[in-house]
Enzyme design. Structure first.
Site, PDB file in Angstrom:
ATOM      1  N   GLU A  82     -18.136   8.485 -15.755  1.00  0.00           N
ATOM      2  CA  GLU A  82     -17.716   8.829 -14.393  1.00  0.00           C
ATOM      3  C   GLU A  82     -16.188   8.958 -14.383  1.00  0.00           C
ATOM      4  O   GLU A  82     -15.484   8.039 -14.777  1.00  0.00           O
ATOM      5  CB  GLU A  82     -18.134   7.735 -13.412  1.00  0.00           C
ATOM      6  CG  GLU A  82     -17.772   8.094 -11.968  1.00  0.00           C
ATOM      7  CD  GLU A  82     -18.092   6.987 -10.962  1.00  0.00           C
ATOM      8  OE1 GLU A  82     -17.837   5.823 -11.247  1.00  0.00           O
ATOM      9  OE2 GLU A  82     -18.606   7.336  -9.871  1.00  0.00           O
ATOM     10  N   LYS A  86     -14.550  -7.756   2.194  1.00  0.00           N
ATOM     11  CA  LYS A  86     -13.467  -7.815   1.211  1.00  0.00           C
ATOM     12  C   LYS A  86     -13.217  -6.377   0.770  1.00  0.00           C
ATOM     13  O   LYS A  86     -13.875  -5.868  -0.127  1.00  0.00           O
ATOM     14  CB  LYS A  86     -13.891  -8.685   0.032  1.00  0.00           C
ATOM     15  CG  LYS A  86     -12.756  -9.320  -0.746  1.00  0.00           C
ATOM     16  CD  LYS A  86     -11.712  -8.369  -1.290  1.00  0.00           C
ATOM     17  CE  LYS A  86     -11.977  -7.900  -2.693  1.00  0.00           C
ATOM     18  NZ  LYS A  86     -11.018  -6.842  -3.120  1.00  0.00           N
ATOM     19  N   PRO A  87     -12.244  -5.685   1.433  1.00  0.00           N
ATOM     20  CA  PRO A  87     -11.983  -4.298   1.037  1.00  0.00           C
ATOM     21  C   PRO A  87     -11.256  -4.239  -0.302  1.00  0.00           C
ATOM     22  O   PRO A  87     -10.729  -5.239  -0.779  1.00  0.00           O
ATOM     23  CB  PRO A  87     -11.092  -3.780   2.166  1.00  0.00           C
ATOM     24  CG  PRO A  87     -10.461  -4.979   2.771  1.00  0.00           C
ATOM     25  CD  PRO A  87     -11.398  -6.136   2.548  1.00  0.00           C
ATOM     26  N   CYS A 119     -18.861   8.874  -4.653  1.00  0.00           N
ATOM     27  CA  CYS A 119     -19.826   8.332  -5.616  1.00  0.00           C
ATOM     28  C   CYS A 119     -20.875   9.373  -5.975  1.00  0.00           C
ATOM     29  O   CYS A 119     -21.358   9.397  -7.096  1.00  0.00           O
ATOM     30  CB  CYS A 119     -20.482   7.085  -5.036  1.00  0.00           C
ATOM     31  SG  CYS A 119     -21.201   7.332  -3.421  1.00  0.00           S
ATOM     32  N   SER A 167       0.859  -1.181   0.000  1.00  0.00           N
ATOM     33  CA  SER A 167       0.000   0.000   0.000  1.00  0.00           C
ATOM     34  C   SER A 167       0.893   1.228   0.000  1.00  0.00           C
ATOM     35  O   SER A 167       1.874   1.293   0.753  1.00  0.00           O
ATOM     36  CB  SER A 167      -0.895  -0.001   1.236  1.00  0.00           C
ATOM     37  OG  SER A 167      -1.584   1.236   1.297  1.00  0.00           O
ATOM     38  N   GLU A 212     -24.271  -0.890  -4.918  1.00  0.00           N
ATOM     39  CA  GLU A 212     -24.082   0.555  -4.731  1.00  0.00           C
ATOM     40  C   GLU A 212     -22.976   0.963  -5.702  1.00  0.00           C
ATOM     41  O   GLU A 212     -21.802   0.708  -5.433  1.00  0.00           O
ATOM     42  CB  GLU A 212     -23.665   0.859  -3.290  1.00  0.00           C
ATOM     43  CG  GLU A 212     -24.712   0.525  -2.241  1.00  0.00           C
ATOM     44  CD  GLU A 212     -25.878   1.487  -2.236  1.00  0.00           C
ATOM     45  OE1 GLU A 212     -25.784   2.572  -2.855  1.00  0.00           O
ATOM     46  OE2 GLU A 212     -26.910   1.160  -1.624  1.00  0.00           O
ATOM     47  N   GLY A 240     -21.532   3.507  -9.330  1.00  0.00           N
ATOM     48  CA  GLY A 240     -21.010   4.852  -9.623  1.00  0.00           C
ATOM     49  C   GLY A 240     -22.082   5.874  -9.979  1.00  0.00           C
ATOM     50  O   GLY A 240     -23.277   5.581  -9.965  1.00  0.00           O
TER      51      GLY A 240
HETATM   52  P1  NAD Z   1     -14.274  -1.577  -8.416  1.00  0.00           P
HETATM   53  O1  NAD Z   1     -15.555  -2.050  -9.025  1.00  0.00           O
HETATM   54  O2  NAD Z   1     -13.058  -1.620  -9.257  1.00  0.00           O
HETATM   55  O3  NAD Z   1     -13.941  -2.465  -7.116  1.00  0.00           O
HETATM   56  C1  NAD Z   1     -14.796  -2.515  -5.996  1.00  0.00           C
HETATM   57  C2  NAD Z   1     -14.526  -3.788  -5.211  1.00  0.00           C
HETATM   58  O4  NAD Z   1     -14.926  -4.900  -5.998  1.00  0.00           O
HETATM   59  C3  NAD Z   1     -13.053  -4.028  -4.876  1.00  0.00           C
HETATM   60  O5  NAD Z   1     -12.974  -4.583  -3.573  1.00  0.00           O
HETATM   61  C4  NAD Z   1     -12.626  -5.034  -5.921  1.00  0.00           C
HETATM   62  O6  NAD Z   1     -11.548  -5.838  -5.529  1.00  0.00           O
HETATM   63  C5  NAD Z   1     -13.899  -5.850  -6.069  1.00  0.00           C
HETATM   64  N1  NAD Z   1     -14.054  -6.537  -7.355  1.00  0.00           N
HETATM   65  C6  NAD Z   1     -13.806  -6.031  -8.578  1.00  0.00           C
HETATM   66  N2  NAD Z   1     -14.106  -6.956  -9.523  1.00  0.00           N
HETATM   67  C7  NAD Z   1     -14.575  -8.049  -8.863  1.00  0.00           C
HETATM   68  C8  NAD Z   1     -15.063  -9.324  -9.282  1.00  0.00           C
HETATM   69  N3  NAD Z   1     -15.117  -9.677 -10.554  1.00  0.00           N
HETATM   70  N4  NAD Z   1     -15.490 -10.194  -8.340  1.00  0.00           N
HETATM   71  C9  NAD Z   1     -15.475  -9.845  -7.041  1.00  0.00           C
HETATM   72  N5  NAD Z   1     -14.990  -8.668  -6.572  1.00  0.00           N
HETATM   73  C10 NAD Z   1     -14.558  -7.770  -7.487  1.00  0.00           C
HETATM   74  O7  NAD Z   1     -14.558  -0.130  -7.857  1.00  0.00           O
HETATM   75  P2  NAD Z   1     -13.514   0.885  -7.166  1.00  0.00           P
HETATM   76  O8  NAD Z   1     -12.645   1.488  -8.218  1.00  0.00           O
HETATM   77  O9  NAD Z   1     -12.887   0.221  -6.001  1.00  0.00           O
HETATM   78  O10 NAD Z   1     -14.477   2.005  -6.563  1.00  0.00           O
HETATM   79  C11 NAD Z   1     -14.846   3.166  -7.220  1.00  0.00           C
HETATM   80  C12 NAD Z   1     -16.276   3.067  -7.671  1.00  0.00           C
HETATM   81  O11 NAD Z   1     -17.121   2.828  -6.554  1.00  0.00           O
HETATM   82  C13 NAD Z   1     -16.785   4.348  -8.306  1.00  0.00           C
HETATM   83  O12 NAD Z   1     -17.520   4.012  -9.462  1.00  0.00           O
HETATM   84  C14 NAD Z   1     -17.712   4.923  -7.240  1.00  0.00           C
HETATM   85  O13 NAD Z   1     -18.722   5.753  -7.744  1.00  0.00           O
HETATM   86  C15 NAD Z   1     -18.259   3.684  -6.627  1.00  0.00           C
HETATM   87  N6  NAD Z   1     -18.788   3.938  -5.275  1.00  0.00           N
HETATM   88  C16 NAD Z   1     -20.153   3.837  -5.091  1.00  0.00           C
HETATM   89  C17 NAD Z   1     -20.703   4.122  -3.839  1.00  0.00           C
HETATM   90  C18 NAD Z   1     -22.197   4.059  -3.594  1.00  0.00           C
HETATM   91  O14 NAD Z   1     -22.612   4.044  -2.439  1.00  0.00           O
HETATM   92  N7  NAD Z   1     -23.019   4.020  -4.639  1.00  0.00           N
HETATM   93  C19 NAD Z   1     -19.857   4.485  -2.780  1.00  0.00           C
HETATM   94  C20 NAD Z   1     -18.482   4.564  -3.017  1.00  0.00           C
HETATM   95  C21 NAD Z   1     -17.963   4.281  -4.264  1.00  0.00           C
END
Ligand code: NAD
Length: 489
Positions: free
Chosen positions: A385, A176-177, A285, A23, A251, A253
């Site tokens: 986005e 799973k963060p 978001c 990190s 939840e 984008g």
């Molecule tokens: P991302 O989709 O790349 O990843 C989110 C999570 O999903 C991570 O933990 C990742 O490891 C996991 N992941 C990704 N692909 C997966 C798969 N195939 N199987 C299982 N797990 C998988 O998103 P990000 O870049 O981490 O976050 C940014 C996005 O999140 C933006 O689009 C933002 O708008 C959105 N967001 C939405 C809210 C809301 O409440 N609506 C809140 C915060 C962020």
């Protein structure tokens, strides 16, 4: 250098494959921690522990009021460790420290207290079937093992929005963060040790989507998936979960519009629009990333907006005087700069910002508040986005035109309306396709009020009673008091 373990079955464990990933501190760009790179063997440990916890252990038999007391203790643990949690989240993803503590911490604590109070109030109902010899009633029961997959922009908040209701309802949770910001969620597990919950009720496994997220989502014993992330990630997770017909909450984008009418109070609406995107460097978001200005206010508004945006101090997210912190990771930093480069070539006018900067020479990933005017509503800049400090400004003449532009998007997370005409504000609140609508304010939220998306911004809700409903399934029970059951044939 800090080396973390992951947390499952009430124990701190080394990743089965023995691998770690790093990190980086977004303020300095320097590596500060090693995070376990878990794989499907670690997923198995966590899922089996969670399954035992909610089917065999004391958690399964606990009186709901006692479960509520335990969930309340998680809130107490967050209160006790708020300083440390804020330090780590700021170091890990560059969020301004004041935005976490005191900013968010009372909200994080409140979430546990709010849902703790709900644990023994999940009443079913007696259904009027119209038949005296039949008693039909409903029960709200937990799913069992819940997978909670979170994004990097606000790891603690997103995790707690899922944890508090899921646990209060009697589920066991595997968090799973994001691989881009896992440390504060692991620190949360350390804080929770004080609360002394039964083993396996809360677990956190770290790693990549394909290596940890996918085996988790497809595991037979996981019955509920609550996901926060991008539309692309969400669509993929929903598809995987559908293979074994799991309940899913999404939840996702946004590309939220802010509509400013000629009669809006200029200064207030400029502050609201700026505050609706720039303080978290657009990494929210619900960032109001599309600005729709009515023709009569356009020039005055843009002038004032640039003045306010250029006043912002970028810098150390630990410094309370900093207005805007860094972009949370290098990959995303480069992605946002790529969006800006394409927007420059698209014909829109770069009115301010647009550059990477290096405040204090710390070496981190900063981008100036960036405003593009004369943006075409059908351009990528207006439709995709960016999740960065980039505001796309468009012009409209009439209310209908404003609604048409605002709704002409795949997303539907939030929208803002700035006008002194309250009849217009309420009418438009009904017409905008968004899960949250702000009238003469932006960014407000609280534990009691549901948040979630329309269209591709997702489905299901977090916070409030609706946030609890997403973590229970309803059973209908039929009891007959009839003296005889008639032969069917
Ligand atoms: P991302 O989709 O790349 O990843 C989110 C999570 O999903 C991570 O933990 C990742 O490891 C996991 N992941 C990704 N692909 C997966 C798969 N195939 N199987 C299982 N797990 C998988 O998103 P990000 O870049 O981490 O976050 C940014 C996005 O999140 C933006 O689009 C933002 O708008 C959105 N967001 C939405 C809210 C809301 O409440 N609506 C809140 C915060 C962020």
């Amino acid at each position: 250098m800090e080396t973390y373990a992951y947390y499952a079955d009430g124990r701190w464990l080394e990743p089965a494959g023995g691998e770690y990933f790093t990190s980086e501190n977004p303020y300095t760009g320097k590596t500060w921690a090693q995070i376990p790179r878990c794989n499907d063997r670690d997923v198995e440990i966590a899922v089996q522990a969670a399954y035992r916890a909610c089917h065999e252990g004391p958690w399964a038999r606990m009186h709901p009021a006692e479960r509520g007391t335990m969930v309340r203790r998680l809130g107490d643990a967050v209160a006790l460790h708020a300083d440390r949690l804020a330090d780590i989240e700021t170091r890990d993803n560059g969020k301004r420290r004041v935005d976490i503590h005191p900013g968010l911490s009372s909200w994080l604590i409140d979430s546990f207290y709010y849902y703790a109070g709900m644990a023994d109030k999940l009443e079913g109902s007696v259904i009027p079937t119209g038949r005296d010899e039949i008693l039909n009633y409903t029960r709200h029961e937990p799913y069992g093992v819940v997978a909670a997959i979170t994004a990097w922009n606000s790891p603690l908040l997103i995790a707690i929005w899922k944890l508090a209701p899921a646990l209060a309802a009697g589920n066991a949770v595997i968090l799973k963060p994001s691989e881009f910001a896992s440390a504060s969620t692991l620190e949360l597990m350390k804080a929770f040790e004080d609360a002394d919950l039964p083993s396996g009720v809360i677990n956190t496994i770290t790693g990549f989507g394909a290596e940890v997220g996918e085996p988790l989502v497809t595991h037979d014993r996981v019955r509920k998936v609550s996901f926060t992330g991008s539309v692309k990630g969400g669509a993929s997770v929903a598809g995987l979960a559908a293979r074994s017909v799991k309940s899913v909450t999404m939840e996702l984008g946004g590309k939220s519009p802010q509509l400013v009418f000629d009669d809006a109070r200029l200064e207030d609406s400029v502050h609201g629009v700026c505050g609706g995107i720039f303080p978290p460097a657009g990494q929210s978001c619900i960032a109001g990333s599309r600005l729709l200005l009515q023709a009569g206010i356009y020039d005055a508004f843009v002038g004032k907006l640039i003045e306010v945006a250029q006043r912002a101090r970028l810098g150390d997210p630990n410094d309370p005087a900093t207005n805007i912190g860094p972009i949370a990771n290098k990959i995303h930093f480069e992605r946002v700069l790529g969006h800006i480069e394409r927007a420059r070539k698209s014909g829109a006018t770069l009115a301010c910002g647009g550059n990477a900067v290096n405040p204090g020479g710390a070496g981190g990933w900063f981008i100036e508040p960036t405003i593009f005017t004369n943006v075409a509503p059908d351009s990528a800049l207006a439709r995709e986005e960016i999740f960065g400090p980039v505001l796309a400004v468009m012009r409209f003449e009439t209310e209908d035109e404003a609604v048409q532009i605002a709704n002409d998007t795949d997303f539907g997370l939030a929208a803002g309306i700035w006008t002194e005409d309250h009849r217009r504000a309420l009418n438009l609140a009904n017409r905008l396709e968004a899960g949250t609508v702000y009238l003469n304010n932006y960014f407000d939220a609280c534990t009691q009020s549901p948040v979630g998306g329309y269209k591709q911004s997702g489905y299901g809700r977090e916070n409030g009673w609706e946030g609890m409903r997403d973590f229970v399934q309803t059973k209908s029970v039929w009891l007959s008091t009839a003296r005889r059951i008639e032969a069917p044939f």
